[in-house]
Design an enzyme around this catalytic site. Sequence first.
Site, mmCIF file in Angstrom:
data_model
loop_
_atom_site.group_PDB
_atom_site.id
_atom_site.type_symbol
_atom_site.label_atom_id
_atom_site.label_comp_id
_atom_site.label_asym_id
_atom_site.label_seq_id
_atom_site.Cartn_x
_atom_site.Cartn_y
_atom_site.Cartn_z
ATOM 1 N N CYS A 1 12.988 39.345 18.871
ATOM 2 C CA CYS A 1 13.262 38.790 17.531
ATOM 3 C C CYS A 1 14.666 38.232 17.465
ATOM 4 C CB CYS A 1 13.085 39.858 16.475
ATOM 5 S SG CYS A 1 14.268 41.178 16.675
ATOM 6 N N PHE B 1 4.876 44.839 19.176
ATOM 7 C CA PHE B 1 4.633 45.023 20.613
ATOM 8 C C PHE B 1 5.884 44.801 21.466
ATOM 9 C CE2 PHE B 1 4.092 40.360 20.483
ATOM 10 C CZ PHE B 1 4.766 39.986 21.633
HETATM 11 P P1 NAD Z 1 2.631 41.850 14.200
HETATM 12 O O1 NAD Z 1 3.125 41.542 12.832
HETATM 13 O O2 NAD Z 1 1.396 41.187 14.677
HETATM 14 O O3 NAD Z 1 2.354 43.435 14.341
HETATM 15 C C1 NAD Z 1 3.327 44.386 13.950
HETATM 16 C C2 NAD Z 1 2.596 45.655 13.510
HETATM 17 O O4 NAD Z 1 1.789 45.361 12.373
HETATM 18 C C3 NAD Z 1 1.660 46.212 14.580
HETATM 19 O O5 NAD Z 1 1.772 47.610 14.574
HETATM 20 C C4 NAD Z 1 0.278 45.754 14.124
HETATM 21 O O6 NAD Z 1 -0.747 46.633 14.482
HETATM 22 C C5 NAD Z 1 0.418 45.700 12.610
HETATM 23 N N1 NAD Z 1 -0.396 44.651 11.985
HETATM 24 C C6 NAD Z 1 -0.771 43.473 12.536
HETATM 25 N N2 NAD Z 1 -1.493 42.753 11.649
HETATM 26 C C7 NAD Z 1 -1.567 43.484 10.512
HETATM 27 C C8 NAD Z 1 -2.166 43.279 9.240
HETATM 28 N N3 NAD Z 1 -2.834 42.178 8.962
HETATM 29 N N4 NAD Z 1 -2.043 44.245 8.304
HETATM 30 C C9 NAD Z 1 -1.353 45.383 8.564
HETATM 31 N N5 NAD Z 1 -0.753 45.623 9.767
HETATM 32 C C10 NAD Z 1 -0.860 44.704 10.724
HETATM 33 O O7 NAD Z 1 3.867 41.593 15.186
HETATM 34 P P2 NAD Z 1 3.856 41.624 16.772
HETATM 35 O O8 NAD Z 1 3.104 40.449 17.272
HETATM 36 O O9 NAD Z 1 3.472 42.976 17.268
HETATM 37 O O10 NAD Z 1 5.412 41.457 17.076
HETATM 38 C C11 NAD Z 1 6.072 40.221 17.150
HETATM 39 C C12 NAD Z 1 6.716 39.874 15.840
HETATM 40 O O11 NAD Z 1 7.618 40.885 15.444
HETATM 41 C C13 NAD Z 1 7.544 38.602 15.911
HETATM 42 O O12 NAD Z 1 7.324 37.872 14.739
HETATM 43 C C14 NAD Z 1 8.979 39.116 15.955
HETATM 44 O O13 NAD Z 1 9.951 38.217 15.471
HETATM 45 C C15 NAD Z 1 8.876 40.308 15.087
HETATM 46 N N6 NAD Z 1 9.958 41.243 15.345
HETATM 47 C C16 NAD Z 1 10.952 41.310 14.424
HETATM 48 C C17 NAD Z 1 12.005 42.166 14.640
HETATM 49 C C18 NAD Z 1 13.123 42.261 13.641
HETATM 50 O O14 NAD Z 1 13.928 43.156 13.782
HETATM 51 N N7 NAD Z 1 13.211 41.397 12.651
HETATM 52 C C19 NAD Z 1 12.057 42.965 15.793
HETATM 53 C C20 NAD Z 1 11.011 42.877 16.703
HETATM 54 C C21 NAD Z 1 9.959 42.004 16.471
#
Ligand code: NAD
Length: 505
Positions: free
Chosen positions: A291, A159
């Site tokens: 992140c 998100f």
């Molecule tokens: P999230 O893991 O909840 O969701 C990411 C994606 O995975 C979304 O599209 C979501 O629909 C899907 N998803 C969620 N739960 C799932 C499941 N159980 N099984 C399969 N798919 C699933 O992450 P978020 O809350 O949207 O984003 C924040 C997180 O992303 C933070 O931990 C942040 O550090 C990380 N992030 C990392 C980077 C990087 O480059 N390392 C960049 C941006 C964000």
Amino acid sequence: MGQKAKQVKGIRRVDNWINGEPSECSSDRYGDVFDSATGERCAEVAMSNESDVDKAIAAAAGAFPSWSRTPVLRRAQVMFKLKSLVERDRAEIAELITQEHGKVLHDADGSIQRGLEVVEFACGIPHLIKGEFNDQVGTGVDTYSMRQPVGVCAGITPFNFPAMVPMWMFPLAIATGNTFILKPSEKDPSCSLKWAELLAEAGLPPGVFNVVQGDHIAVNAILNDERVAAASFVGSTPVAEHVYKTASANGKRVQALGGAKNHLVVLPDADMDKAADALVGAGYGSAGERCMAISVIVAVGDSAEPLLEKLLPKIDVLKIGTGMDNNNDMGPLITAEHRDKVASYIDIGEQEGAQLVVDGRMHDVTNLPGYFLGPTLFDYATHDMRVYKEEIFGPVLTMIRVDTFDEAIQLVNDHEYGNGTSIFTRDGDAAREFSNNIEVGMVGVNVPIPVPLAFHSFGGWKRSLFGDMSIYGMEGVRFYTRLKTVTSRWPTGIRKGADFSMPTM
Ligand code: NAD
């Protein structure tokens, strides 16, 4: 986000995009999308089921043979056109990000810029994808290599960067000749359709770029489908690990970027004013929902007091409010649920015995209707506290005091995450030692958020990245292509001239 049966009237609906056109999701499940600054429901998003995903994969698989054989210059032209269209609609895209995510408009615009740089990089794909050639590796034998697309690729995105993170993926995937399915975050899904529309306007054939909205059901359907060759994921570490295990068990290429806890190490000789500026921007910008946000300050030796002297007044004057007002420094958090989770970490830190220096729960902004929380600062945290160990993903900075430079390095290296880190110092030797020995993927020296530019690659170490390759840059080109090496020998042909004698064996 609550889910409910499909609603018919009264609210904008964010659906799928398949085979070059909008596609209504067949599932009855819908989720709410909120304006995070007001708390109002501004849209509903489709929660695709397996048959919607199947439709998108079929479209992408159908488009692959023709797109992968489209001359590379034509593929590059789509990227050039996309660049000009994003520039045309930049303000509109920034507003879309701000409405659903909450970050301030200038920050949203900055994230578009960083994504656009990957599009610009992808414009150079004819050069980037060039192979290698050796003539006469044996008598009359030549060898050359080329990079070919892998097939249907999927991108699953978080998100916090609804525009930029998809742009880390699809420009290179498409420019290298693959077809693509984007599964954006269900919390701020609208940008994904903007990409679909702009790519279509840029001349991309139907089926090359598709969007399926939804949650884990759509993600798992993608990961379990054998027609998908590669999956790029960015999100939290538990989900990254799940995506990595499932996709690789199913024989796919996978790059899964996870969560972070980024340390900023301050040595006593640092320019404290600059370090404090860096901490305020990197700790509280985008409400800490980055992140590469700094969430831990490691104050070495006697640096803590002079740093706090500079830092506290800067926290005091932070302007917090709606992201639509460019005068603000920080907007709301993404959802009420997430705001409450971040606030609960402030309770946890207090219970654990960290010293609460600034309490975001008490800020006036918490009386506003949106999902606001003020900036928070803990001091005297220790390495065993949850506020230090866990990713909070909100405007909470936690300071740990250590005696020596070596202790600071050890602390960072012992942490399970290894996304980004920075050191602030005037000492070149210390900075060099830090850069060489720190077990983190992206390192800043007097730079707080060391996000590599598009012609380098982005990726952490340890539990911040699962898979072998970082994202975008040349790592991205390699991820989305596979190497083929051809060794050829040509027997003597017509060059000798016509032969008028009767052919015999
Ligand atoms: P999230 O893991 O909840 O969701 C990411 C994606 O995975 C979304 O599209 C979501 O629909 C899907 N998803 C969620 N739960 C799932 C499941 N159980 N099984 C399969 N798919 C699933 O992450 P978020 O809350 O949207 O984003 C924040 C997180 O992303 C933070 O931990 C942040 O550090 C990380 N992030 C990392 C980077 C990087 O480059 N390392 C960049 C941006 C964000």
